[in-house]
Design an enzyme around this catalytic site. Structure first.
Site, PDB file in Angstrom:
ATOM      1  N   ASP A 193      -4.101  37.820 -32.550  1.00 27.58           N
ATOM      2  CA  ASP A 193      -3.872  36.395 -32.360  1.00 27.58           C
ATOM      3  C   ASP A 193      -3.292  36.160 -30.971  1.00 27.58           C
ATOM      4  OD1 ASP A 193      -4.013  33.764 -33.155  1.00 27.58           O
ATOM      5  OD2 ASP A 193      -2.035  33.741 -34.056  1.00 27.58           O
ATOM      6  N   GLU A 204      -6.186  26.845 -35.427  1.00 28.08           N
ATOM      7  CA  GLU A 204      -6.744  27.727 -34.412  1.00 28.08           C
ATOM      8  C   GLU A 204      -8.252  27.863 -34.580  1.00 28.08           C
ATOM      9  OE1 GLU A 204      -4.744  31.461 -34.053  1.00 28.08           O
ATOM     10  OE2 GLU A 204      -2.791  30.661 -34.657  1.00 28.08           O
ATOM     11  N   GLU A 219      -0.698  26.849 -38.158  1.00 25.72           N
ATOM     12  CA  GLU A 219      -1.196  26.859 -36.789  1.00 25.72           C
ATOM     13  C   GLU A 219      -2.697  26.651 -36.857  1.00 25.72           C
ATOM     14  OE1 GLU A 219       0.106  30.302 -34.626  1.00 25.72           O
ATOM     15  OE2 GLU A 219       2.125  29.485 -34.367  1.00 25.72           O
ATOM     16  N   GLU A 225       5.836  21.863 -33.730  1.00 24.99           N
ATOM     17  CA  GLU A 225       5.603  21.148 -32.477  1.00 24.99           C
ATOM     18  C   GLU A 225       5.401  19.657 -32.747  1.00 24.99           C
ATOM     19  OE1 GLU A 225       2.298  21.635 -28.883  1.00 24.99           O
ATOM     20  OE2 GLU A 225       2.091  22.718 -30.778  1.00 24.99           O
ATOM     21  N   THR A 267      -2.334  28.532 -31.559  1.00 22.58           N
ATOM     22  CA  THR A 267      -2.302  27.099 -31.857  1.00 22.58           C
ATOM     23  C   THR A 267      -3.013  26.282 -30.788  1.00 22.58           C
ATOM     24  OG1 THR A 267      -0.197  27.353 -33.000  1.00 22.58           O
ATOM     25  CG2 THR A 267      -0.782  25.140 -32.305  1.00 22.58           C
ATOM     26  N   HIS A 304       0.817  23.922 -26.063  1.00 21.11           N
ATOM     27  CA  HIS A 304       1.604  24.480 -27.174  1.00 21.11           C
ATOM     28  C   HIS A 304       2.715  25.384 -26.651  1.00 21.11           C
ATOM     29  CE1 HIS A 304       2.586  26.135 -31.092  1.00 21.11           C
ATOM     30  NE2 HIS A 304       2.335  27.350 -30.649  1.00 21.11           N
ATOM     31  N   ASP A 337      -3.234  30.048 -39.125  1.00 19.80           N
ATOM     32  CA  ASP A 337      -2.300  31.177 -39.067  1.00 19.80           C
ATOM     33  C   ASP A 337      -0.952  30.698 -39.608  1.00 19.80           C
ATOM     34  OD1 ASP A 337      -1.457  33.779 -38.456  1.00 19.80           O
ATOM     35  OD2 ASP A 337      -0.661  33.139 -36.527  1.00 19.80           O
ATOM     36  N   LYS A 389       4.401  36.250 -39.748  1.00 18.83           N
ATOM     37  CA  LYS A 389       2.983  35.928 -39.573  1.00 18.83           C
ATOM     38  C   LYS A 389       2.075  36.699 -40.536  1.00 18.83           C
ATOM     39  CE  LYS A 389       3.038  33.332 -35.736  1.00 18.83           C
ATOM     40  NZ  LYS A 389       2.356  32.040 -35.582  1.00 18.83           N
ATOM     41  N   TYR A 409      11.639  38.144 -34.005  1.00 13.34           N
ATOM     42  CA  TYR A 409      10.642  38.357 -32.957  1.00 13.34           C
ATOM     43  C   TYR A 409      11.190  39.009 -31.687  1.00 13.34           C
ATOM     44  CZ  TYR A 409      11.837  34.456 -29.798  1.00 13.34           C
ATOM     45  OH  TYR A 409      12.447  33.625 -28.897  1.00 13.34           O
ATOM     46  N   GLN A 457      10.345  34.272 -38.476  1.00  9.76           N
ATOM     47  CA  GLN A 457       9.844  34.619 -37.143  1.00  9.76           C
ATOM     48  C   GLN A 457      10.943  34.537 -36.084  1.00  9.76           C
ATOM     49  OE1 GLN A 457       6.729  32.000 -35.823  1.00  9.76           O
ATOM     50  NE2 GLN A 457       6.469  33.011 -33.855  1.00  9.76           N
ATOM     51  N   ARG A 487       8.581  30.092 -39.817  1.00 11.30           N
ATOM     52  CA  ARG A 487       9.285  29.932 -38.545  1.00 11.30           C
ATOM     53  C   ARG A 487      10.698  30.498 -38.557  1.00 11.30           C
ATOM     54  NH1 ARG A 487       5.182  29.366 -35.088  1.00 11.30           N
ATOM     55  NH2 ARG A 487       3.925  27.501 -35.494  1.00 11.30           N
ATOM     56  N   THR A 522      -3.282  34.697 -43.398  1.00 12.72           N
ATOM     57  CA  THR A 522      -4.038  33.980 -42.373  1.00 12.72           C
ATOM     58  C   THR A 522      -5.340  33.540 -43.025  1.00 12.72           C
ATOM     59  OG1 THR A 522      -3.113  35.341 -40.592  1.00 12.72           O
ATOM     60  CG2 THR A 522      -5.133  34.135 -40.108  1.00 12.72           C
TER      61      THR A 522
END
Length: 392
Positions: A106, A181, A179, A338, A324, A113, A213, A233, A224, A220, A217, A237
């Protein structure tokens, strides 16, 4: 014999002809092509056992000349009569994952974004990290949790630590997101140690699918640093069941946005693979966003070149997604973190003010693009519903 009626303005006319894998009651999954509101069994129509398998992988591995040959034959056949037993109403078949996913990568290819998330997470710093305009940033995902549209998504659990908490806790995700995509399915393999150039894109990539996806949050955000996305993640998916051939997307090609600074030589394209594709994000029946793919900074050809520049292989069924898709306007943002500015600016969904996904919520993402000869072609949709986290 049956002659398939293709209504004027159909998103699934002869300029599209997307491939998928379907079954009917009591039959095994096999490859079909969508024409208007019908699915045509390709094994029964063309008499080729490569289409009697439960994935597109074997057909894709035959390469672009074969893709072109089959597309010509199908177009010719659909202009006449088709055997009755090969035609099925799309509403009466079960659609399956169209490819056996080999690897999944990904990317993070939207400047809008990436800049918005940078402003959210690093308000006192430059929105983009120093490397962002020099290479397509990405991460390797988990191919085993790529699922077909319509598959329910169980709310994930994991470690999370809110800014006002001293220590992390374990539990269900509190900030579940989407997300929107576009994904690209590799058709032909490359050898270990041999990079794929950007100009080989249309010979290597078979087609495109819609991707959601799903993103936890809060999980993550805690995990991360320093290695990037992982459990936030990898739980699910979703992809659309129809693979729109790259051969059908020539009419949708547009230049990418101006890339400044000029990319390094291995990322340069003679004819850029920007794509004029309009997406729609519907949350519990309300359209909340219309992300424009033409705004994506990095093209899929550049993503493929970067993915392989170190000599990494590709295999039939590899999936790489754009990240995204977002545009400059608020109603063009392709992720809820977002769209709602981290939850501080909720949007109205079915009469309620909402920020992140609740159990029972359903999200559907669809898309259309210009078609050869005028009109538009469709990708179908990728849809998923959130189920509660499972107990210990």
């Amino acid at each position: 014999m049956t002659r398939i009626d293709i209504p004027e303005g159909s998103l699934f006319g002869l300029a599209n002809l997307p491939y998928g894998v379907f079954s009917t009651p009591g039959t095994a999954p096999r490859v079909g092509v969508r024409v208007a509101d019908s699915v045509v069994d390709l094994a029964a129509t063309l008499g080729d056992d490569v289409f009697a398998t439960p994935s597109l992988n074997a057909f894709m591995a035959q390469g672009r000349p074969r893709w072109e040959e089959v597309r010509r034959r199908v177009t010719e056949l659909m202009s006449g009569d088709v055997p009755d037993e090969a035609v099925h109403p799309v509403g009466e078949v079960t659609l399956h994952l169209p490819v056996e996913i080999a690897d999944y990568v990904d990317f993070y290819a939207s400047e809008h974004h990436a800049s918005n998330l940078g402003r959210l997470f690093r308000p006192n710093a430059e929105p983009l990290m120093p490397n962002w305009k020099h290479l397509p940033v990405g991460y390797h995902g988990r191919s085993g949790t790529v699922v077909v549209s319509g598959t329910d998504v169980v709310r994930p659990r994991g470690q999370r630590k809110a800014p006002d908490e001293d220590t992390p806790t374990f539990g269900e995700c509190r900030r579940l997101d989407i997300e929107a995509e576009l994904g690209f399915v590799v058709g032909t393999a490359s050898e270990l140690g041999s990079p794929v150039s950007a100009d080989e894109f249309a010979d290597r990539v078979f087609g495109a699918v819609l991707v959601n996806d799903w993103s936890a949050r809060d999980i993550q955000a805690w995990e991360y640093v320093p290695l990037g996305p992982f459990l936030g993640k990898s739980f699910a998916t979703s992809v659309s069941p129809w693979v729109v051939p790259i051969l059908a997307l020539e009419a949708a090609r547009v230049p990418t946005p101006v890339q400044d600074p000029e990319p390094l030589p291995y990322l340069r394209e003679r004819e850029p693979w920007g794509l004029d594709i309009d997406l729609s994000v519907v949350w519990n029946g309300d359209e909340v966003s219309r992300p424009p793919y033409r705004e994506m900074y990095w093209s899929p050809a550049q993503m493929l070149a970067h993915l392989t520049v170190n000599g990494a292989t590709t295999r039939p069924g590899d999936l790489f997604a754009s990240g995204t898709i977002s545009g400059p306007a608020q109603d063009q943002r392709g992720a809820f973190i977002e769209l709602t500015w981290g939850g501080k600016e909720p949007v109205e969904v079915a009469g309620e003010q909402r920020s992140f996904l609740l159990d029972g919520d359903e999200v559907a993402i669809s898309a259309t693009a210009p078609a050869a000869g005028g009109g538009r072609l469709g990708f179908g949709e990728v849809r998923g519903r959130i189920l509660p986290a499972r107990p210990d």
